[in-house]
Design an enzyme around this catalytic site. Structure first.
Site, PDB file in Angstrom:
ATOM      1  N   GLU A 105     -35.849 -45.535  18.628  1.00 56.01           N
ATOM      2  CA  GLU A 105     -36.176 -44.888  19.892  1.00 56.01           C
ATOM      3  C   GLU A 105     -37.646 -45.095  20.235  1.00 56.01           C
ATOM      4  O   GLU A 105     -38.523 -44.742  19.464  1.00 56.01           O
ATOM      5  CB  GLU A 105     -35.864 -43.387  19.811  1.00 56.01           C
ATOM      6  CG  GLU A 105     -34.453 -43.055  19.353  1.00 56.01           C
ATOM      7  CD  GLU A 105     -33.400 -43.394  20.393  1.00 56.01           C
ATOM      8  OE1 GLU A 105     -33.770 -43.741  21.542  1.00 56.01           O
ATOM      9  OE2 GLU A 105     -32.202 -43.299  20.056  1.00 56.01           O
ATOM     10  N   CYS A 167     -33.428 -33.713  18.180  1.00 54.68           N
ATOM     11  CA  CYS A 167     -34.115 -34.922  17.688  1.00 54.68           C
ATOM     12  C   CYS A 167     -35.154 -35.397  18.696  1.00 54.68           C
ATOM     13  O   CYS A 167     -36.305 -35.695  18.344  1.00 54.68           O
ATOM     14  CB  CYS A 167     -33.108 -36.040  17.425  1.00 54.68           C
ATOM     15  SG  CYS A 167     -32.276 -35.915  15.835  1.00 54.68           S
ATOM     16  N   HIS A 186     -32.206 -43.330  14.985  1.00 57.20           N
ATOM     17  CA  HIS A 186     -30.876 -42.738  15.000  1.00 57.20           C
ATOM     18  C   HIS A 186     -29.946 -43.626  14.185  1.00 57.20           C
ATOM     19  O   HIS A 186     -29.866 -44.833  14.423  1.00 57.20           O
ATOM     20  CB  HIS A 186     -30.350 -42.611  16.434  1.00 57.20           C
ATOM     21  CG  HIS A 186     -30.666 -41.290  17.055  1.00 57.20           C
ATOM     22  ND1 HIS A 186     -31.121 -41.152  18.349  1.00 57.20           N
ATOM     23  CD2 HIS A 186     -30.577 -40.019  16.558  1.00 57.20           C
ATOM     24  CE1 HIS A 186     -31.312 -39.870  18.612  1.00 57.20           C
ATOM     25  NE2 HIS A 186     -30.983 -39.168  17.540  1.00 57.20           N
TER      26      HIS A 186
END
Length: 229
Positions: A105, A167, A186
């Site tokens: 991410e 998260c 993730h």
């Protein structure tokens, strides 16, 4: 290709720190009293990675700790981690039950947190940090990391939407406290195709690449600041 994720499991945090910072007690900033050091230990899916570490050639030591699916508690812990341990890089790892690949991410978002955590709590207005920027990007180029890693048949992909849950919320705060020295990975559920041993190795490879990429970016930034105009 950008993907949207919702992490549905307890996450953990990997800290790449100089060894001397990991076990020292620190005074409270207001009272001056010594506080118990944060305990870092292998938890759940982090146990394989904890055993592997970063490799003997790294000057940093890797420690893992669990972060609950609880906005308020995660907020407190992240602030304390950056205040006391000051890691070179904090890597958040969360499980996405629907994922088929490992996603890196690039950024955390400040708004849109409407889903309740395990205690039924929702951030007021769906906002992580009132007055904060809408998006904070990691100083690590996740696209560069994706290009630089090869882990057998494990797919590693880039994403710019971490899902607006605990998260993503925790990642945004870590990027804020750490001035961009954070990352969020993730991972899919463990399976016969992705056993714990392979996931641990994959995370080791990815975090090493993140540290190298982060150092390169930092060196380039220093060079640009020192060049005469």
């Amino acid at each position: 290709m950008d993907m949207v994720h919702v992490a549905q499991d307890t996450s953990f945090l990997c800290l790449a720190c100089p060894r001397r910072r990991l076990h020292a007690a620190h005074p409270h900033p207001r009272t001056g009293l010594m506080r118990t050091p944060l305990h870092t230990r292998p938890v759940g899916r982090a146990s394989e990675l904890s055993q592997l570490g970063l490799g003997g050639d790294m000057e940093l030591e890797l420690r893992t700790l669990q972060l609950p699916v609880d906005y308020r508690e995660a907020r407190r812990r992240v602030a304390r981690i950056w205040e006391e341990l000051r890691p070179q890089l904090a890597v958040h790892v969360g499980m996405d039950a629907s994922a088929k690949a490992i996603f890196l991410e690039q950024c955390g978002k400040n708004r849109g947190y409407r889903d309740a955590d395990v205690r039924g709590f929702r951030p007021e207005g769906g906002v992580c940090l009132p007055g904060g920027p809408e998006v904070i990007a990691s100083g690590v180029s996740m696209k560069a990391v994706c290009r630089g890693v090869a882990i057998g048949d494990v797919e590693v992909a880039f994403s710019r939407d971490a899902g607006r849950y605990v998260c993503d919320y925790t990642y945004y705060l870590s990027l804020h406290h750490g001035n961009g020295h954070a990352a969020l990975i993730h991972v899919p559920p463990l399976s016969p195709r992705l056993p714990a041993s392979l996931l641990g190795k994959a995370l080791q490879v990815i975090i090493r690449e993140m540290l190298e990429e982060s150092e390169e970016a930092r060196a380039q930034s220093t060079t640009q600041k020192t060049q005469p105009w």
